[in-house]
Design an enzyme around this catalytic site. Structure first.
Site, PDB file in Angstrom:
ATOM      1  NE  ARG A  56      -4.558  44.676  83.394  1.00 38.14           N
ATOM      2  CZ  ARG A  56      -3.735  44.068  84.185  1.00 38.14           C
ATOM      3  NH1 ARG A  56      -2.381  44.128  83.920  1.00 38.14           N
ATOM      4  NH2 ARG A  56      -4.007  43.321  85.457  1.00 38.14           N
ATOM      5  CG  HIS A  60      -5.029  48.594  86.625  1.00 37.15           C
ATOM      6  ND1 HIS A  60      -4.048  48.102  86.882  1.00 37.15           N
ATOM      7  CD2 HIS A  60      -5.733  47.552  86.196  1.00 37.15           C
ATOM      8  CE1 HIS A  60      -3.843  46.750  86.770  1.00 37.15           C
ATOM      9  NE2 HIS A  60      -5.068  46.458  86.371  1.00 37.15           N
ATOM     10  CG  ASN A  88       3.525  45.947  88.113  1.00 37.11           C
ATOM     11  OD1 ASN A  88       3.766  45.005  87.936  1.00 37.11           O
ATOM     12  ND2 ASN A  88       4.690  46.971  88.582  1.00 37.11           N
ATOM     13  CG  HIS A 185     -10.046  40.835  79.572  1.00 39.32           C
ATOM     14  ND1 HIS A 185     -10.502  39.976  80.803  1.00 39.32           N
ATOM     15  CD2 HIS A 185      -9.294  41.541  80.068  1.00 39.32           C
ATOM     16  CE1 HIS A 185     -10.024  40.746  82.204  1.00 39.32           C
ATOM     17  NE2 HIS A 185      -9.233  41.577  81.523  1.00 39.32           N
TER      18      HIS A 185
HETATM   19  C1  HEM Z   1     -13.322  42.059  85.857  1.00 33.44           C
HETATM   20  C2  HEM Z   1     -12.176  42.209  86.462  1.00 33.44           C
HETATM   21  C3  HEM Z   1     -10.809  41.916  85.785  1.00 33.44           C
HETATM   22  C4  HEM Z   1      -9.818  41.297  85.902  1.00 33.44           C
HETATM   23  C5  HEM Z   1      -9.904  40.180  87.292  1.00 33.44           C
HETATM   24  C6  HEM Z   1      -8.749  41.623  85.096  1.00 33.44           C
HETATM   25  C7  HEM Z   1      -7.441  41.046  85.044  1.00 33.44           C
HETATM   26  C8  HEM Z   1      -6.563  41.082  84.118  1.00 33.44           C
HETATM   27  C9  HEM Z   1      -5.346  40.483  84.230  1.00 33.44           C
HETATM   28  C10 HEM Z   1      -4.817  39.323  85.310  1.00 33.44           C
HETATM   29  C11 HEM Z   1      -4.704  40.732  83.014  1.00 33.44           C
HETATM   30  C12 HEM Z   1      -3.523  40.178  82.501  1.00 33.44           C
HETATM   31  C13 HEM Z   1      -2.183  40.987  83.179  1.00 33.44           C
HETATM   32  C14 HEM Z   1      -1.140  40.152  82.645  1.00 33.44           C
HETATM   33  O1  HEM Z   1      -0.879  38.963  82.853  1.00 33.44           O
HETATM   34  O2  HEM Z   1      -0.077  40.763  81.904  1.00 33.44           O
HETATM   35  C15 HEM Z   1      -5.403  41.871  82.333  1.00 33.44           C
HETATM   36  C16 HEM Z   1      -5.404  42.213  80.929  1.00 33.44           C
HETATM   37  C17 HEM Z   1      -6.128  43.357  80.517  1.00 33.44           C
HETATM   38  N1  HEM Z   1      -7.273  43.728  81.079  1.00 33.44           N
HETATM   39 FE1  HEM Z   1      -8.068  43.096  82.717  1.00 33.44          FE
HETATM   40  N2  HEM Z   1      -9.086  42.593  84.388  1.00 33.44           N
HETATM   41  C18 HEM Z   1     -10.521  42.830  84.607  1.00 33.44           C
HETATM   42  C19 HEM Z   1     -11.331  43.879  84.128  1.00 33.44           C
HETATM   43  C20 HEM Z   1     -10.765  44.802  83.016  1.00 33.44           C
HETATM   44  C21 HEM Z   1     -11.464  45.729  82.468  1.00 33.44           C
HETATM   45  C22 HEM Z   1     -12.790  46.347  83.117  1.00 33.44           C
HETATM   46  C23 HEM Z   1     -10.647  46.079  81.512  1.00 33.44           C
HETATM   47  C24 HEM Z   1     -11.098  47.516  80.563  1.00 33.44           C
HETATM   48  C25 HEM Z   1     -12.374  47.828  80.206  1.00 33.44           C
HETATM   49  C26 HEM Z   1      -9.651  45.197  81.301  1.00 33.44           C
HETATM   50  C27 HEM Z   1      -8.983  45.462  80.300  1.00 33.44           C
HETATM   51  C28 HEM Z   1      -7.801  44.784  80.148  1.00 33.44           C
HETATM   52  C29 HEM Z   1      -6.813  44.683  78.936  1.00 33.44           C
HETATM   53  C30 HEM Z   1      -6.791  45.675  77.694  1.00 33.44           C
HETATM   54  C31 HEM Z   1      -5.467  43.816  79.165  1.00 33.44           C
HETATM   55  C32 HEM Z   1      -4.567  43.564  78.372  1.00 33.44           C
HETATM   56  C33 HEM Z   1      -3.440  44.466  78.716  1.00 33.44           C
HETATM   57  C34 HEM Z   1      -2.270  44.197  77.856  1.00 33.44           C
HETATM   58  O3  HEM Z   1      -2.150  43.620  76.871  1.00 33.44           O
HETATM   59  O4  HEM Z   1      -1.411  45.188  77.922  1.00 33.44           O
HETATM   60  N3  HEM Z   1      -9.718  44.404  82.278  1.00 33.44           N
HETATM   61  N4  HEM Z   1      -6.638  41.756  83.174  1.00 33.44           N
HETATM   62  C1  NAG Z   2       6.226  46.317  88.728  1.00 34.52           C
HETATM   63  O1  NAG Z   2       6.375  46.222  90.168  1.00 34.52           O
HETATM   64  C2  NAG Z   2       7.688  45.562  90.423  1.00 34.52           C
HETATM   65  C3  NAG Z   2       7.700  45.586  92.128  1.00 34.52           C
HETATM   66  O2  NAG Z   2       6.759  44.791  92.575  1.00 34.52           O
HETATM   67  C4  NAG Z   2       8.810  46.603  89.953  1.00 34.52           C
HETATM   68  O3  NAG Z   2      10.137  45.974  90.105  1.00 34.52           O
HETATM   69  C5  NAG Z   2       8.472  46.567  88.334  1.00 34.52           C
HETATM   70  O4  NAG Z   2       9.538  47.506  87.977  1.00 34.52           O
HETATM   71  C6  NAG Z   2       7.102  47.172  87.922  1.00 34.52           C
HETATM   72  N1  NAG Z   2       6.887  47.308  86.568  1.00 34.52           N
HETATM   73  C7  NAG Z   2       6.600  48.236  85.937  1.00 34.52           C
HETATM   74  C8  NAG Z   2       6.279  48.050  84.666  1.00 34.52           C
HETATM   75  O5  NAG Z   2       6.228  49.608  86.407  1.00 34.52           O
END
Ligand code: HEM
Ligand code: NAG
Ligand code: NAG
Ligand code: NAG
Length: 313
Positions: A56, A60, A88, A185
């Site tokens: 992820r 980003h 983030n 995902h």
């Molecule tokens: C298509 C648009 C995308 C959206 C709107 C999106 C949105 C998100 C969101 C909201 C989360 C969860 C964040 C949280 O609640 O902690 C997430 C997690 C994640 N996303 Fe996406 N994402 C997108 C595309 C991608 C792409 C292109 C990749 C990589 C190829 C990716 C890989 C991941 C991974 C691996 C996680 C899990 C992160 C973790 O467990 O630390 N995402 N994404």
């Molecule tokens: C994410 O952003 C918030 C502020 O919006 C900050 O307080 C927090 O430490 C940040 N988290 C990480 C993991 O960097």
């Protein structure tokens, strides 16, 4: 005429100096890949959330100012960096990149960019989670700018198909890339805030998104009650959360996706078709994912090799 030729030559030089190559460090740092892989392996052995975090982080990084390591920079003075922007929420494991960078600096100081280290680490994260592997084109340079406000350019989990399509096409990525890269995902975890729109006050007539499988919806609603105060609460992205497989697509076609942006892939004929292909064939998914992540990860970035991934030179 001479001026014309000079400018053509200049264009050519500028262009080729930015071109990535699989053998970029063959002479200057032949052991870079093994060194990064070692750092990722070591971290994974202690923390199973590391691969998802690295994948992820790379996404980003590439979606903001190109893959230039901007996501790695720490906030400093009056500058609030990308990693402290509001989307983030799950970014973590920055220490893995620090460790890899330290090990790489020890063998070839000042040569390998942080952006390349992150691209390699994301590849290793996928491969070491049972997913496909690929040769990473290298030669990215690190950027000097990282702003929390830029994170508003990231696609949101509430996006519909046209918003997702626009976000990807602004970066030269196709709807095929969107369908394949969403397969990321298959790894990791999402917090309640990322999918609460689907399980509380969804729209004027439904509290819960009717495209969700009812028992799945009940399960994630239980984990994420209304006005949930537990900030760490949420759900694994799929039922095999540490394995890079095609389970995400199988669940998606069964109404068991977390985000509206996942569900949106079923609202367009082309991406719907791809989702169904990827759900039936893990091999097709792997092939498409590799092609698309190489495209995403070739978006160009900065102009220096940062010495400390958290600080511009
Ligand atoms: C298509 C648009 C995308 C959206 C709107 C999106 C949105 C998100 C969101 C909201 C989360 C969860 C964040 C949280 O609640 O902690 C997430 C997690 C994640 N996303 Fe996406 N994402 C997108 C595309 C991608 C792409 C292109 C990749 C990589 C190829 C990716 C890989 C991941 C991974 C691996 C996680 C899990 C992160 C973790 O467990 O630390 N995402 N994404
Ligand atoms: C994410 O952003 C918030 C502020 O919006 C900050 O307080 C927090 O430490 C940040 N988290 C990480 C993991 O960097
Ligand atoms: C932020 O800090 C830099 C240098 O530390 C300074 O040049 C700049 O004017 C400051 N900007 C604001 C908005 O305070
Ligand atoms: C997608 O969302 C945007 C912004 O909310 C909206 O303007 C557009 O009409 C939506 N598109 C569809 C097809 O629902």
């Amino acid at each position: 005429m001479a001026a014309f030729i000079t400018s053509l030559l200049m264009l050519f030089l500028v262009h080729t100096s930015n071109a990535l190559s699989k053998k970029y460090y063959a002479d200057t740092c032949p052991d870079v890949e093994a060194t990064v892989t070692e750092a990722v392996k070591e971290a994974m052995a202690n923390d199973k959330t590391v691969p998802a975090a690295l994948l992820r982080m790379h996404f980003h990084d590439c979606f903001i100012r190109g893959c230039d390591g901007s996501v790695l920079i720490d906030s400093k003075g009056n500058n609030t960096a990308e990693k402290d922007g509001s989307p983030n929420i799950s970014l973590h494991a920055f220490y893995v990149i620090d460790n890899a960078k330290k090990a790489v600096e020890a063998i070839c100081p000042g040569v390998v960019s942080c952006a390349d280290i992150l691209a390699l680490a994301a590849r290793d994260a996928v491969a070491l989670s049972g997913g496909p592997s690929w040769e990473v084109p290298k030669g990215r340079k690190d950027g000097r700018i990282s702003k929390a406000s830029d994170t508003s350019q990231l696609p949101a989990p509430t996006f519909n198909f046209s918003q997702l399509k626009q976000s990807f096409s602004q970066r030269g990525l196709s709807t095929r890339d969107l369908a394949a890269l969403s397969g990321g995902h298959t790894l990791g975890f999402a917090h309640c805030s990322s999918f609460q729109n689907r399980i509380h006050s969804f729209d004027a007539s439904n509290d819960i998104d009717p495209s969700l499988n009812p028992s799945f919806a009940a399960r994630i609603r239980k984990a994420c009650p209304e006005n949930n105060k537990v900030r760490s609460a949420g759900s694994t992205m799929d039922s095999t959360t540490t394995v890079f497989d095609n389970n995400y697509y199988k669940l998606l076609v069964s109404g068991m996706s977390l985000f509206s942006s996942d569900e949106a892939l079923l609202t367009n004929a082309k991406t719907k078709e791809l989702v169904s292909t990827f759900a039936t064939s893990q091999e097709e998914f792997y092939k498409a994912f590799v092609k698309s992540i190489i495209r995403m990860s070739s978006l160009n970035g900065g102009d220096e090799v940062r010495l400390d991934c958290r600080v511009v030179n």
